[in-house]
Design an enzyme around this catalytic site. Structure first.
Site, PDB file in Angstrom:
ATOM      1  N   LYS A 151       0.733  -1.146  -0.076  1.00  0.00           N
ATOM      2  CA  LYS A 151       0.118  -0.035   0.168  1.00  0.00           C
ATOM      3  C   LYS A 151       0.946   1.143  -0.172  1.00  0.00           C
ATOM      4  CE  LYS A 151      -2.391  -1.546   3.804  1.00  0.00           C
ATOM      5  NZ  LYS A 151      -1.884  -3.163   3.758  1.00  0.00           N
ATOM      6  N   PHE A 208      13.364  -5.337   1.698  1.00  0.00           N
ATOM      7  CA  PHE A 208      14.761  -5.945   2.089  1.00  0.00           C
ATOM      8  C   PHE A 208      13.929  -6.729   3.190  1.00  0.00           C
ATOM      9  CE2 PHE A 208      17.904  -4.926   5.534  1.00  0.00           C
ATOM     10  CZ  PHE A 208      18.544  -5.831   5.524  1.00  0.00           C
ATOM     11  N   ASP A 211      12.628 -11.949   5.611  1.00  0.00           N
ATOM     12  CA  ASP A 211      11.851 -12.751   6.669  1.00  0.00           C
ATOM     13  C   ASP A 211      10.970 -13.856   6.194  1.00  0.00           C
ATOM     14  OD1 ASP A 211      10.180 -12.353   9.165  1.00  0.00           O
ATOM     15  OD2 ASP A 211       8.517 -12.230   7.507  1.00  0.00           O
ATOM     16  N   ASP A 216      10.971 -17.057   8.007  1.00  0.00           N
ATOM     17  CA  ASP A 216       9.706 -17.899   8.318  1.00  0.00           C
ATOM     18  C   ASP A 216       8.990 -18.771   7.645  1.00  0.00           C
ATOM     19  OD1 ASP A 216       9.481 -16.057  10.429  1.00  0.00           O
ATOM     20  OD2 ASP A 216       8.142 -14.584   9.621  1.00  0.00           O
ATOM     21  N   ARG A 252       3.318 -13.636   0.018  1.00  0.00           N
ATOM     22  CA  ARG A 252       3.304 -12.276   0.318  1.00  0.00           C
ATOM     23  C   ARG A 252       2.602 -11.336  -0.563  1.00  0.00           C
ATOM     24  NH1 ARG A 252       4.717  -9.742   4.744  1.00  0.00           N
ATOM     25  NH2 ARG A 252       6.220 -11.172   5.114  1.00  0.00           N
ATOM     26  N   ASP A 271      12.098 -12.121  17.917  1.00  0.00           N
ATOM     27  CA  ASP A 271      10.880 -12.480  17.467  1.00  0.00           C
ATOM     28  C   ASP A 271      11.285 -14.026  17.265  1.00  0.00           C
ATOM     29  OD1 ASP A 271       9.475 -13.353  14.822  1.00  0.00           O
ATOM     30  OD2 ASP A 271       8.130 -12.340  16.109  1.00  0.00           O
ATOM     31  N   LYS A 286      10.774  -4.626  16.096  1.00  0.00           N
ATOM     32  CA  LYS A 286      10.519  -5.099  14.844  1.00  0.00           C
ATOM     33  C   LYS A 286       9.936  -4.526  14.078  1.00  0.00           C
ATOM     34  CE  LYS A 286       7.437  -8.567  14.010  1.00  0.00           C
ATOM     35  NZ  LYS A 286       6.840 -10.033  14.293  1.00  0.00           N
ATOM     36  N   PHE A 307      -0.663  -0.223  17.011  1.00  0.00           N
ATOM     37  CA  PHE A 307      -1.055  -0.734  15.974  1.00  0.00           C
ATOM     38  C   PHE A 307      -0.588  -2.088  15.669  1.00  0.00           C
ATOM     39  CE2 PHE A 307       0.390  -1.821  11.712  1.00  0.00           C
ATOM     40  CZ  PHE A 307      -0.670  -1.455  10.840  1.00  0.00           C
ATOM     41  N   ASP A 319      -3.321  -5.396  15.452  1.00  0.00           N
ATOM     42  CA  ASP A 319      -2.882  -6.364  14.356  1.00  0.00           C
ATOM     43  C   ASP A 319      -3.037  -7.593  14.972  1.00  0.00           C
ATOM     44  OD1 ASP A 319      -1.974  -5.875  11.456  1.00  0.00           O
ATOM     45  OD2 ASP A 319      -0.681  -7.651  12.234  1.00  0.00           O
ATOM     46  N   ASP A 320      -2.696  -7.906  16.204  1.00  0.00           N
ATOM     47  CA  ASP A 320      -2.800  -9.160  16.757  1.00  0.00           C
ATOM     48  C   ASP A 320      -4.537  -9.342  17.017  1.00  0.00           C
ATOM     49  OD1 ASP A 320      -0.085  -9.219  16.802  1.00  0.00           O
ATOM     50  OD2 ASP A 320      -0.032  -9.096  19.178  1.00  0.00           O
TER      51      ASP A 320
HETATM   52  C1  GPP Z   1       7.775  -9.116   9.419  1.00  0.00           C
HETATM   53  O1  GPP Z   1       7.188  -9.999  10.532  1.00  0.00           O
HETATM   54  C2  GPP Z   1       9.283  -9.040   9.616  1.00  0.00           C
HETATM   55  C3  GPP Z   1       9.782  -7.698   9.903  1.00  0.00           C
HETATM   56  C4  GPP Z   1       8.986  -6.571   9.757  1.00  0.00           C
HETATM   57  C5  GPP Z   1      11.002  -7.337  10.121  1.00  0.00           C
HETATM   58  C6  GPP Z   1      12.072  -8.472   9.470  1.00  0.00           C
HETATM   59  C7  GPP Z   1      13.452  -7.828   9.757  1.00  0.00           C
HETATM   60  C8  GPP Z   1      14.552  -8.628   9.229  1.00  0.00           C
HETATM   61  C9  GPP Z   1      16.003  -7.778   9.733  1.00  0.00           C
HETATM   62  C10 GPP Z   1      14.571  -9.476   8.370  1.00  0.00           C
HETATM   63  P1  GPP Z   1       6.368 -11.010  10.793  1.00  0.00           P
HETATM   64  O2  GPP Z   1       6.866 -12.176  10.177  1.00  0.00           O
HETATM   65  O3  GPP Z   1       5.686 -11.200  12.074  1.00  0.00           O
HETATM   66  O4  GPP Z   1       5.260 -10.720   9.878  1.00  0.00           O
HETATM   67  P2  GPP Z   1       4.514 -11.143   8.568  1.00  0.00           P
HETATM   68  O5  GPP Z   1       3.282 -11.850   8.845  1.00  0.00           O
HETATM   69  O6  GPP Z   1       4.247 -10.044   7.622  1.00  0.00           O
HETATM   70  O7  GPP Z   1       5.635 -12.088   7.795  1.00  0.00           O
HETATM   71 MG    MG Z   2       6.947 -13.393   8.532  1.00  0.00          MG
HETATM   72 MG    MG Z   3       8.924 -13.209  10.910  1.00  0.00          MG
END
Ligand code: GPP
Ligand code: MG
Ligand code: MG
Length: 351
Positions: free
Chosen positions: A56, A97, A102, A106, A111, A173, A199, A237, A241-242
């Site tokens: 967005k 980035f 991430d 994860d 995405r 995290d 984060k 925020f 979201d949670d």
């Molecule tokens: C997404 O969080 C990750 C970040 C905002 C920071 C990543 C930082 C790095 C240095 C790689 P998330 O995994 O909780 O959310 P999503 O559900 O969007 O993946």
């Molecule tokens: Mg993630």
């Molecule tokens: Mg993550």
């Protein structure tokens, strides 16, 4: 093409912002420090469109909006619009980035409605290097457009500081949600707060305003109260979201919540742990973090029993009141406007 890719309404600002993406990408693709071959140019071109676009652009556009409010004008000169938008795009590049890396960490699948970049055929772990390049592009853009500005060193320092904070929050995290070490006793409000502040809040809330302040010739040293307010807003925020992950309409939030199955250190589970008696705690310990829908349902029933919806609404209105009071204590009316505009964008997002 990019103009169409900056989603949502909002008219002229967004169209101008989107056009600047094309200009910045074209400059990166003819960077004299690297002689691109046809195939490497195509790779970067596609990688940028895939990862930088499609969101967005709230963070990026906030630099432009905040800068206008700080200057007290409705329209910027072409030069000002270019500089503010370039900083906005630097934040969008930073976000790209973070997200590319991430998603690998994860092990995510999608995405922004498309496969994660590392899952695209022929990409795989090249995505790690693409992440590094996305970060380096920020330095290239800042060097090209801001090197002669008196605040250049401050800009570099700001991006470095925010990147460090975000990567540290990401570490927290990752080590907290570590597979095989699932331990709910480690979750509490302090842990939750530190994860979300580091984060998310610094890069999503503080960074856009800090960029606009530097562009206006301000020194960030004088704005530590503003930093605190924005980090607090970012925390609120993320709590929201949670909450929406469990109670929001998937249509509205654009995803189906999975925090319970994913064993996330969510604000809701932290509240549940604080309020549960021994037998309720054992329900949480047995069912949290399990993929089985029956387990998820038991956790949700417990949240209902503990009245967490009402707990959230109470937190929401208290946090709003406190933020408004802190904002109104700011000496500059222009800064108050910037902060209120942020607050009204995020407060009480509808389900
Ligand atoms: C997404 O969080 C990750 C970040 C905002 C920071 C990543 C930082 C790095 C240095 C790689 P998330 O995994 O909780 O959310 P999503 O559900 O969007 O993946
Ligand atoms: Mg993630
Ligand atoms: Mg993550």
């Amino acid at each position: 093409m990019a103009a169409a890719a900056v989603n949502g309404g909002g008219g002229e600002n967004k169209a101008a912002f989107a056009r600047i993406y094309d200009a910045l990408k074209a400059e990166l693709l003819r960077d004299p420090a690297f002689e691109y071959t046809e195939s490497s140019r195509q790779w970067i071109d596609r990688m940028l469109d895939y990862n930088v676009l499609g969101g967005k652009c709230n963070r990026g556009l906030s630099v432009v909006d905040s800068y206008k409010l700080l200057k007290g004008v409705d329209v910027l000169t072409e030069e000002e619009m270019f500089l503010a938008s370039t900083l906005g795009w630097c934040i969008e590049w930073l976000q790209a980035f973070f997200l590319v890396l991430d998603d690998i960490m994860d092990d995510s699948h999608t995405r922004r409605g498309q496969p994660c970049w590392f899952r695209v055929s022929q990409v795989g772990l090249i995505a790690v290097n693409d992440g590094i390049l996305l970060r380096n592009h920020i330095s290239r853009m800042l060097r090209l457009h801001f090197k002669k500005k008196p605040y250049y060193a401050d800009l570099l320092d700001l991006f470095n500081e925010v990147e460090f904070k975000t990567a540290s929050g990401q570490m927290l995290d990752l080590i907290t949600t570590h597979e095989g070490e699932k331990d709910l006793t480690k979750y509490n409000i302090g842990v939750h707060r530190r994860i979300v502040q580091f984060k998310t809040a610094y890069y999503s809330f503080y960074l856009p305003v800090a960029c606009a302040l530097l562009l206006s010739g301000e020194s960030l040293e004088n704005y530590s109260a503003v930093e605190n307010i924005l980090v607090e807003m970012g925390t609120y925020f993320q709590v929201q979201d949670d909450y929406l992950d469990c109670y929001g309409d998937p249509e509205f939030i654009g995803k189906i919540g999975t925090d319970i199955e994913d064993y996330k250190c969510s604000w809701l589970v932290v509240q549940a742990l604080e309020r549960a008696d021994e037998s309720q705690k054992s329900i949480l310990f047995e069912n949290y973090g399990k993929k089985d829908p029956a387990c998820v349902a038991k956790v949700k029933d417990l949240y209902k029993e503990l009245n967490l919806e009402a707990v959230f609404h109470e937190y929401e209105s208290e946090s709003y009141k406190k933020l408004i009071a802190d904002i109104e204590a700011q000496p500059s009316v222009a800064v108050q406007k910037v902060l209120k505009s942020f607050l009204h964008k995020i407060y009480m997002r509808q389900k």
